[in-house]
Design a protein around this motif. Sequence first.
Motif, PDB file in Angstrom:
ATOM      1  N   HIS A  14       0.676  -1.060   0.132  1.00 55.10           N
ATOM      2  CA  HIS A  14      -0.178  -0.365   0.126  1.00 55.10           C
ATOM      3  C   HIS A  14       0.552   1.231   0.005  1.00 55.10           C
ATOM      4  O   HIS A  14       2.391   1.338   0.047  1.00 55.10           O
ATOM      5  CB  HIS A  14      -0.894  -0.039   0.948  1.00 55.10           C
ATOM      6  N   GLY A  15       0.050   2.189  -0.354  1.00 57.23           N
ATOM      7  CA  GLY A  15       0.793   3.571  -0.340  1.00 57.23           C
ATOM      8  C   GLY A  15       0.268   4.933  -0.513  1.00 57.23           C
ATOM      9  O   GLY A  15      -1.039   4.443  -1.101  1.00 57.23           O
ATOM     10  N   ILE A  16       0.703   5.930  -1.306  1.00 48.89           N
ATOM     11  CA  ILE A  16      -0.086   6.656  -1.629  1.00 48.89           C
ATOM     12  C   ILE A  16       0.385   7.659  -2.547  1.00 48.89           C
ATOM     13  O   ILE A  16       1.582   7.649  -3.476  1.00 48.89           O
ATOM     14  CB  ILE A  16       0.114   7.976  -0.632  1.00 48.89           C
ATOM     15  N   GLU A  33       4.603   7.347  -2.944  1.00 48.79           N
ATOM     16  CA  GLU A  33       5.022   7.345  -2.096  1.00 48.79           C
ATOM     17  C   GLU A  33       4.604   5.894  -1.910  1.00 48.79           C
ATOM     18  O   GLU A  33       3.223   5.161  -1.406  1.00 48.79           O
ATOM     19  CB  GLU A  33       4.311   7.951  -0.493  1.00 48.79           C
ATOM     20  N   VAL A  34       5.066   4.815  -2.559  1.00 52.93           N
ATOM     21  CA  VAL A  34       5.044   3.630  -3.019  1.00 52.93           C
ATOM     22  C   VAL A  34       6.175   2.240  -1.928  1.00 52.93           C
ATOM     23  O   VAL A  34       7.448   2.920  -3.064  1.00 52.93           O
ATOM     24  CB  VAL A  34       4.381   3.132  -3.244  1.00 52.93           C
ATOM     25  N   PRO A  35       6.434   0.935  -0.887  1.00 49.72           N
ATOM     26  CA  PRO A  35       7.644   0.196  -0.854  1.00 49.72           C
ATOM     27  C   PRO A  35       7.797  -0.324  -2.262  1.00 49.72           C
ATOM     28  O   PRO A  35       8.753  -1.273  -2.351  1.00 49.72           O
ATOM     29  CB  PRO A  35       7.189   0.431   0.043  1.00 49.72           C
ATOM     30  N   THR A  36       6.648  -0.271  -3.059  1.00 44.34           N
ATOM     31  CA  THR A  36       7.023  -1.719  -3.780  1.00 44.34           C
ATOM     32  C   THR A  36       8.633  -1.395  -4.742  1.00 44.34           C
ATOM     33  O   THR A  36       8.599  -0.774  -5.244  1.00 44.34           O
ATOM     34  CB  THR A  36       5.567  -1.607  -4.405  1.00 44.34           C
ATOM     35  N   LYS A  37       8.458  -2.314  -4.867  1.00 46.91           N
ATOM     36  CA  LYS A  37      10.286  -2.802  -5.900  1.00 46.91           C
ATOM     37  C   LYS A  37       9.708  -2.925  -7.660  1.00 46.91           C
ATOM     38  O   LYS A  37       8.884  -3.519  -7.775  1.00 46.91           O
ATOM     39  CB  LYS A  37      10.851  -3.289  -5.803  1.00 46.91           C
ATOM     40  N   ARG A  83      -8.707   6.082 -11.429  1.00 50.71           N
ATOM     41  CA  ARG A  83      -8.047   5.546 -10.298  1.00 50.71           C
ATOM     42  C   ARG A  83      -6.700   5.994 -10.810  1.00 50.71           C
ATOM     43  O   ARG A  83      -6.295   5.660 -11.687  1.00 50.71           O
ATOM     44  CB  ARG A  83      -8.513   3.730 -10.479  1.00 50.71           C
ATOM     45  N   VAL A  84      -5.832   5.538  -9.599  1.00 42.10           N
ATOM     46  CA  VAL A  84      -4.615   5.473 -10.291  1.00 42.10           C
ATOM     47  C   VAL A  84      -3.713   3.765 -10.351  1.00 42.10           C
ATOM     48  O   VAL A  84      -3.964   3.389  -9.346  1.00 42.10           O
ATOM     49  CB  VAL A  84      -3.870   6.390  -8.849  1.00 42.10           C
ATOM     50  N   TRP A  85      -3.291   3.871 -11.335  1.00 40.40           N
ATOM     51  CA  TRP A  85      -2.696   2.438 -11.467  1.00 40.40           C
ATOM     52  C   TRP A  85      -1.603   2.473 -11.911  1.00 40.40           C
ATOM     53  O   TRP A  85      -0.836   3.193 -12.162  1.00 40.40           O
ATOM     54  CB  TRP A  85      -3.387   1.707 -13.231  1.00 40.40           C
ATOM     55  N   ILE A  86      -0.402   1.614 -10.320  1.00 43.85           N
ATOM     56  CA  ILE A  86       0.945   1.619 -10.480  1.00 43.85           C
ATOM     57  C   ILE A  86       1.244   0.053 -11.232  1.00 43.85           C
ATOM     58  O   ILE A  86       0.592  -1.142 -10.380  1.00 43.85           O
ATOM     59  CB  ILE A  86       1.542   1.578  -9.153  1.00 43.85           C
ATOM     60  N   ASP A  87       2.093   0.163 -12.840  1.00 43.47           N
ATOM     61  CA  ASP A  87       1.655  -1.413 -12.838  1.00 43.47           C
ATOM     62  C   ASP A  87       3.140  -1.431 -12.011  1.00 43.47           C
ATOM     63  O   ASP A  87       4.643  -0.983 -11.928  1.00 43.47           O
ATOM     64  CB  ASP A  87       2.663  -1.277 -14.478  1.00 43.47           C
ATOM     65  N   THR A  88       3.770  -2.723 -12.194  1.00 45.77           N
ATOM     66  CA  THR A  88       5.432  -3.900 -12.069  1.00 45.77           C
ATOM     67  C   THR A  88       5.530  -4.362 -12.839  1.00 45.77           C
ATOM     68  O   THR A  88       4.935  -4.882 -13.577  1.00 45.77           O
ATOM     69  CB  THR A  88       4.745  -4.380 -10.365  1.00 45.77           C
ATOM     70  N   LYS A  89       6.539  -4.629 -12.922  1.00 48.55           N
ATOM     71  CA  LYS A  89       7.206  -5.689 -14.126  1.00 48.55           C
ATOM     72  C   LYS A  89       6.540  -6.695 -13.676  1.00 48.55           C
ATOM     73  O   LYS A  89       6.320  -7.124 -15.154  1.00 48.55           O
ATOM     74  CB  LYS A  89       8.510  -5.551 -13.250  1.00 48.55           C
ATOM     75  N   GLY A  97      -5.791   2.543  -6.856  1.00 51.39           N
ATOM     76  CA  GLY A  97      -6.612   3.649  -6.263  1.00 51.39           C
ATOM     77  C   GLY A  97      -7.798   4.573  -6.713  1.00 51.39           C
ATOM     78  O   GLY A  97      -6.761   5.217  -7.337  1.00 51.39           O
ATOM     79  N   THR A  98      -8.619   4.835  -5.911  1.00 52.23           N
ATOM     80  CA  THR A  98      -9.450   6.320  -6.580  1.00 52.23           C
ATOM     81  C   THR A  98      -9.136   7.537  -6.073  1.00 52.23           C
ATOM     82  O   THR A  98      -9.099   7.312  -4.556  1.00 52.23           O
ATOM     83  CB  THR A  98     -10.942   5.564  -5.607  1.00 52.23           C
ATOM     84  N   LEU A  99      -9.120   7.846  -6.826  1.00 51.78           N
ATOM     85  CA  LEU A  99      -9.104   9.486  -6.641  1.00 51.78           C
ATOM     86  C   LEU A  99      -9.804  10.050  -5.547  1.00 51.78           C
ATOM     87  O   LEU A  99     -10.679  10.278  -5.662  1.00 51.78           O
ATOM     88  CB  LEU A  99      -8.677  10.250  -7.864  1.00 51.78           C
ATOM     89  N   PHE A 100      -9.182  11.537  -5.125  1.00 56.07           N
ATOM     90  CA  PHE A 100     -10.312  12.030  -4.121  1.00 56.07           C
ATOM     91  C   PHE A 100      -9.739  13.731  -4.115  1.00 56.07           C
ATOM     92  O   PHE A 100      -8.920  13.499  -4.628  1.00 56.07           O
ATOM     93  CB  PHE A 100     -10.690  11.482  -3.053  1.00 56.07           C
ATOM     94  N   ALA A 101     -10.823  14.462  -4.193  1.00 52.96           N
ATOM     95  CA  ALA A 101     -10.218  15.745  -4.248  1.00 52.96           C
ATOM     96  C   ALA A 101      -9.183  16.307  -2.493  1.00 52.96           C
ATOM     97  O   ALA A 101      -9.360  15.993  -1.404  1.00 52.96           O
ATOM     98  CB  ALA A 101     -10.809  16.775  -3.677  1.00 52.96           C
ATOM     99  N   GLY A 102      -8.116  16.589  -2.131  1.00 52.86           N
ATOM    100  CA  GLY A 102      -7.322  16.871  -1.167  1.00 52.86           C
ATOM    101  C   GLY A 102      -5.606  15.679  -0.888  1.00 52.86           C
ATOM    102  O   GLY A 102      -5.477  15.382  -2.319  1.00 52.86           O
ATOM    103  N   MET A 103      -5.194  16.022  -0.566  1.00 55.74           N
ATOM    104  CA  MET A 103      -3.739  14.862  -0.410  1.00 55.74           C
ATOM    105  C   MET A 103      -3.734  14.458   0.520  1.00 55.74           C
ATOM    106  O   MET A 103      -5.026  14.292   1.316  1.00 55.74           O
ATOM    107  CB  MET A 103      -2.912  16.040   0.120  1.00 55.74           C
ATOM    108  N   ALA A 104      -3.677  13.145  -0.071  1.00 52.27           N
ATOM    109  CA  ALA A 104      -3.670  11.335   0.759  1.00 52.27           C
ATOM    110  C   ALA A 104      -2.148  11.392   1.425  1.00 52.27           C
ATOM    111  O   ALA A 104      -1.042  12.102   1.155  1.00 52.27           O
ATOM    112  CB  ALA A 104      -3.355  10.544  -0.211  1.00 52.27           C
ATOM    113  N   HIS A 105      -2.159  10.642   3.176  1.00 56.05           N
ATOM    114  CA  HIS A 105      -1.655  11.292   3.726  1.00 56.05           C
ATOM    115  C   HIS A 105      -1.269   9.240   4.459  1.00 56.05           C
ATOM    116  O   HIS A 105      -2.164   8.690   3.895  1.00 56.05           O
ATOM    117  CB  HIS A 105      -1.952  12.186   5.165  1.00 56.05           C
ATOM    118  N   MET A 106      -0.086   9.156   4.504  1.00 59.09           N
ATOM    119  CA  MET A 106       0.085   7.866   4.977  1.00 59.09           C
ATOM    120  C   MET A 106      -0.320   7.661   6.590  1.00 59.09           C
ATOM    121  O   MET A 106      -0.410   8.496   7.657  1.00 59.09           O
ATOM    122  CB  MET A 106       1.209   7.659   5.053  1.00 59.09           C
TER     123      MET A 106
END
Length: 106
Positions: A14-16, A33-37, A83-89, A97-106
């Motif tokens: 998970h991340g933001i 900001e995601v820990p995924t490699k 939605r934001v999609w993050i692709d890995t190898k 994750g679904t977008l929303f108005a405002g900033m995301a925080h961990m």
Amino acid sequence: HPQLGARVSGMGEHGIVNLTSHATSGKLCWTVEVPTKGITAASVRDAAGMKVLELGMHYTAKGCETESKKALSLIEAKPGKYRVWIDTKGHPGDLRGTLFAGMAHM
């Protein structure tokens, strides 16, 4: 709303993602900001999974790019439809994750 955020998760990770949209100038800035490699790409997609815009031609955790003013206006007006999609190898769209108005925080 020019400040947009998303909490992304998937495959036990998970991340933001935070976006700053400037629809009038067609500029979009982001911070991931995601820990995924092994991240290969990040994009914003509509409800059907169609790519609306990419967060850079090559993945970077932070950056700015010129985008379609129309696309940015639509996303700013109704962020919850995108939605934001993050692709890995190994897994395209691994984190989402679904977008929303405002900033995301961990």
